[in-house]
Design a protein around this motif. Structure first.
Motif, mmCIF file in Angstrom:
data_model
loop_
_atom_site.group_PDB
_atom_site.id
_atom_site.type_symbol
_atom_site.label_atom_id
_atom_site.label_comp_id
_atom_site.label_asym_id
_atom_site.label_seq_id
_atom_site.Cartn_x
_atom_site.Cartn_y
_atom_site.Cartn_z
ATOM 1 N N HIS A 101 0.834 -1.209 0.000
ATOM 2 C CA HIS A 101 0.000 0.000 0.000
ATOM 3 C C HIS A 101 0.873 1.265 0.000
ATOM 4 O O HIS A 101 0.600 2.224 -0.714
ATOM 5 C CB HIS A 101 -0.909 -0.027 1.229
ATOM 6 N N LYS A 102 1.955 1.215 0.762
ATOM 7 C CA LYS A 102 2.857 2.367 0.863
ATOM 8 C C LYS A 102 3.516 2.655 -0.502
ATOM 9 O O LYS A 102 3.623 3.808 -0.928
ATOM 10 C CB LYS A 102 3.927 2.068 1.915
ATOM 11 N N SER A 149 1.996 6.588 -7.038
ATOM 12 C CA SER A 149 0.916 7.413 -7.575
ATOM 13 C C SER A 149 1.313 8.892 -7.604
ATOM 14 O O SER A 149 1.005 9.608 -8.548
ATOM 15 C CB SER A 149 -0.350 7.238 -6.729
ATOM 16 N N LYS A 150 2.035 9.319 -6.549
ATOM 17 C CA LYS A 150 2.475 10.721 -6.497
ATOM 18 C C LYS A 150 3.411 11.030 -7.670
ATOM 19 O O LYS A 150 3.250 12.024 -8.374
ATOM 20 C CB LYS A 150 3.226 10.968 -5.180
ATOM 21 N N ASN A 151 4.378 10.141 -7.864
ATOM 22 C CA ASN A 151 5.364 10.376 -8.924
ATOM 23 C C ASN A 151 4.754 10.222 -10.316
ATOM 24 O O ASN A 151 5.122 10.931 -11.238
ATOM 25 C CB ASN A 151 6.536 9.397 -8.767
#
Lengths: 168, 106
Positions: free
Chosen positions: A81-82, A88-90
């Motif tokens: 999950h981490k 997703s941010k990148n």
């Protein structure tokens, strides 16, 4: 053949499917997007009077390649999950430029003046069938295909087999 | 070239270019090996459509189809081998991140 609205719609759907394939987060969804791109491409190829190529595209590219991708994805470990949150941010930053590049290219292509005085060669007097061309004109291609398939089979045996620890 | 084939080539050429850019961008930007193979697939699809359109305009559909069949066979083998290589890299590195390939010798 004139370009009809159906062709334009199909081309648009193909491009959207390709965009979804590239920009989607999930690898599995990207694979499904690729299969959709392939399926729409099949319809386009069929509409361009190439039924044999269309059948190959549908059965091999839409079917077999999707299965190979899903198998490969299923054999790899899913992200935690981490890691998903971090990726997703990148991803957002990296893929935001693709629609922009596509729009700029589209504007450039529309504005580009392409000369339409290309000479088209005369059609052959006695058109050959696909079978004739494959077996008589381009038989060296068939030879190459056989070699590539053998290499592929050897590659599958070598690469997909899990080695024992004492062999490493 | 008469107007109709030219028009067809322009419209299809436009979308082929777009598809090609999608694939190229995917290969250049991605950090996942499987996604890089997917980008390569998109490039091959653009080329396939270009061959078919060129054959249609030149009235050489049979030749175009035989070339496309060859391309498809090569495409499948390429995907299978690339998938296998990705799997081996995953077993070696624990993930499919292309940045971690720098640790390979050679």
């Amino acid at each position: 053949m004139n370009v009809t609205n159906i062709d334009l719609s199909l081309l648009g759907i193909m491009l959207l499917a390709a965009l979804w394939t590239v920009m989607g987060r999930s690898l599995l969804k990207a694979t499904i997007g690729l299969a959709l791109t392939s399926a729409v491409l099949t319809i386009l190829i069929f509409r361009l009077n190439s039924p044999l190529a269309a059948v190959f595209e549908l059965s091999v590219c839409t079917g077999l390649i999707t299965v190979v991708f899903v198998s490969t994805i299923s054999l790899t470990k899913p992200l935690t999950h981490k890691e998903i949150i971090e990726m997703s941010k990148n991803r957002h930053k990296r893929y935001i430029y693709l629609p922009l590049i596509l729009v700029l290219t589209a504007i450039g292509l529309v504005l580009l003046k392409i000369p339409n005085d290309f000479a088209v060669p005369q059609p052959p007097e006695t058109p050959l069938s696909v079978q004739n061309i494959l077996w008589n004109v381009r038989h060296l291609d068939l030879f190459g295909q056989i070699i590539i398939m053998l290499a592929g089979a050897f590659g599958v045996v070598t690469l997909f087999t899990e080695r024992r620890k004492d062999d490493r | 070239m008469t107007a109709d084939p030219w028009n067809l080539f322009l419209v299809f050429g436009f979308f082929i270019t777009m598809l090609f850019i999608c694939g190229l961008y995917c290969i250049l930007v991605t950090r996942s090996l499987i996604r890089a193979i997917i980008g390569l697939e998109l490039l091959i699809k653009a080329v396939t459509l270009l061959i078919i359109v060129a054959g249609y305009i030149n009235n050489r559909m049979s030749l175009a189809q035989s070339l496309v069949i060859t391309v498809i066979v090569i495409e499948v083998i390429l995907v299978v081998i690339a998938g296998g290589v990705s799997l081996q890299i995953f077993r070696h590195n624990g993930d499919l991140d292309t940045r971690r390939l720098r640790n390979l010798k050679g």
